[in-house]
Scaffold this motif. Sequence first.
Motif, PDB file in Angstrom:
ATOM      1  N   SER A   9      20.096  59.969  60.313  1.00  0.00           N
ATOM      2  CA  SER A   9      18.955  60.369  59.500  1.00  0.00           C
ATOM      3  C   SER A   9      17.746  59.510  59.869  1.00  0.00           C
ATOM      4  O   SER A   9      17.875  58.313  60.112  1.00  0.00           O
ATOM      5  CB  SER A   9      19.307  60.174  58.020  1.00  0.00           C
ATOM      6  OG  SER A   9      18.204  60.490  57.203  1.00  0.00           O
ATOM      7  N   ALA A  10      16.574  60.125  59.936  1.00  0.00           N
ATOM      8  CA  ALA A  10      15.338  59.397  60.246  1.00  0.00           C
ATOM      9  C   ALA A  10      14.162  60.224  59.746  1.00  0.00           C
ATOM     10  O   ALA A  10      14.295  61.418  59.477  1.00  0.00           O
ATOM     11  CB  ALA A  10      15.218  59.161  61.752  1.00  0.00           C
ATOM     12  N   SER A  11      13.007  59.570  59.619  1.00  0.00           N
ATOM     13  CA  SER A  11      11.837  60.319  59.160  1.00  0.00           C
ATOM     14  C   SER A  11      10.881  60.564  60.315  1.00  0.00           C
ATOM     15  O   SER A  11      10.845  59.819  61.289  1.00  0.00           O
ATOM     16  CB  SER A  11      11.128  59.588  58.022  1.00  0.00           C
ATOM     17  OG  SER A  11      10.540  58.404  58.485  1.00  0.00           O
ATOM     18  N   GLN A  69      12.152  63.649  55.992  1.00  0.00           N
ATOM     19  CA  GLN A  69      13.371  62.876  56.211  1.00  0.00           C
ATOM     20  C   GLN A  69      14.383  63.860  56.785  1.00  0.00           C
ATOM     21  O   GLN A  69      14.838  64.772  56.091  1.00  0.00           O
ATOM     22  CB  GLN A  69      13.887  62.263  54.902  1.00  0.00           C
ATOM     23  CG  GLN A  69      15.078  61.335  55.095  1.00  0.00           C
ATOM     24  CD  GLN A  69      14.739  60.080  55.885  1.00  0.00           C
ATOM     25  OE1 GLN A  69      13.648  59.538  55.781  1.00  0.00           O
ATOM     26  NE2 GLN A  69      15.674  59.612  56.688  1.00  0.00           N
ATOM     27  N   ASP A  86      16.019  66.692  54.592  1.00  0.00           N
ATOM     28  CA  ASP A  86      16.513  66.121  53.333  1.00  0.00           C
ATOM     29  C   ASP A  86      15.413  66.085  52.293  1.00  0.00           C
ATOM     30  O   ASP A  86      15.631  66.397  51.139  1.00  0.00           O
ATOM     31  CB  ASP A  86      17.020  64.686  53.557  1.00  0.00           C
ATOM     32  CG  ASP A  86      18.526  64.625  53.718  1.00  0.00           C
ATOM     33  OD1 ASP A  86      19.209  65.640  53.504  1.00  0.00           O
ATOM     34  OD2 ASP A  86      19.021  63.540  54.069  1.00  0.00           O
ATOM     35  N   SER A  87      14.227  65.654  52.717  1.00  0.00           N
ATOM     36  CA  SER A  87      13.088  65.624  51.807  1.00  0.00           C
ATOM     37  C   SER A  87      11.818  65.835  52.612  1.00  0.00           C
ATOM     38  O   SER A  87      11.741  65.477  53.784  1.00  0.00           O
ATOM     39  CB  SER A  87      13.020  64.293  51.056  1.00  0.00           C
ATOM     40  OG  SER A  87      12.717  63.236  51.943  1.00  0.00           O
ATOM     41  N   ARG A 101       5.611  64.148  55.714  1.00  0.00           N
ATOM     42  CA  ARG A 101       6.668  63.213  56.122  1.00  0.00           C
ATOM     43  C   ARG A 101       7.996  63.864  55.782  1.00  0.00           C
ATOM     44  O   ARG A 101       8.258  64.204  54.638  1.00  0.00           O
ATOM     45  CB  ARG A 101       6.539  61.863  55.417  1.00  0.00           C
ATOM     46  CG  ARG A 101       7.679  60.912  55.809  1.00  0.00           C
ATOM     47  CD  ARG A 101       7.363  59.467  55.524  1.00  0.00           C
ATOM     48  NE  ARG A 101       6.229  58.968  56.260  1.00  0.00           N
ATOM     49  CZ  ARG A 101       6.263  58.566  57.535  1.00  0.00           C
ATOM     50  NH1 ARG A 101       7.366  58.652  58.232  1.00  0.00           N
ATOM     51  NH2 ARG A 101       5.178  58.090  58.109  1.00  0.00           N
TER      52      ARG A 101
END
Length: 111
Positions: free
Chosen positions: A98-100, A53, A61-62, A51
């Motif tokens: 931003s979205a995952s 981000q 981001d992550s 997953r």
Amino acid sequence: AKPAATSANKPVTAAPSFHSPSFNASYLDNPAPNYPPVSRRLGEQGKVLLRVQVAADGTADSVTLQTSSGSSRLDQAALAAVKKWRFVPAKRGGQAVSASVVVPVSFSLEG
């Protein structure tokens, strides 16, 4: 008859449009993860689901493990590679946001 034209002319709802981040490794030239030599020798294969981000600028981001391949070596190789990847960010009303997204990474000794 133009069925595509009639569906394209339907009124747009008031909600802003939202497009999921795109994953296109060849277009963005993201490097494939390194296949760990020990995993290769042991015949370890599998698919890792990560997953990610994705920031508005297309960076990760992550990155977290969603589903393991069954090998911690393969999982770690996938995590290390995807943290450096670039993505096409999601857009809301034409603005990058931003979205995952879930990214599959497969390790196969065939081919």
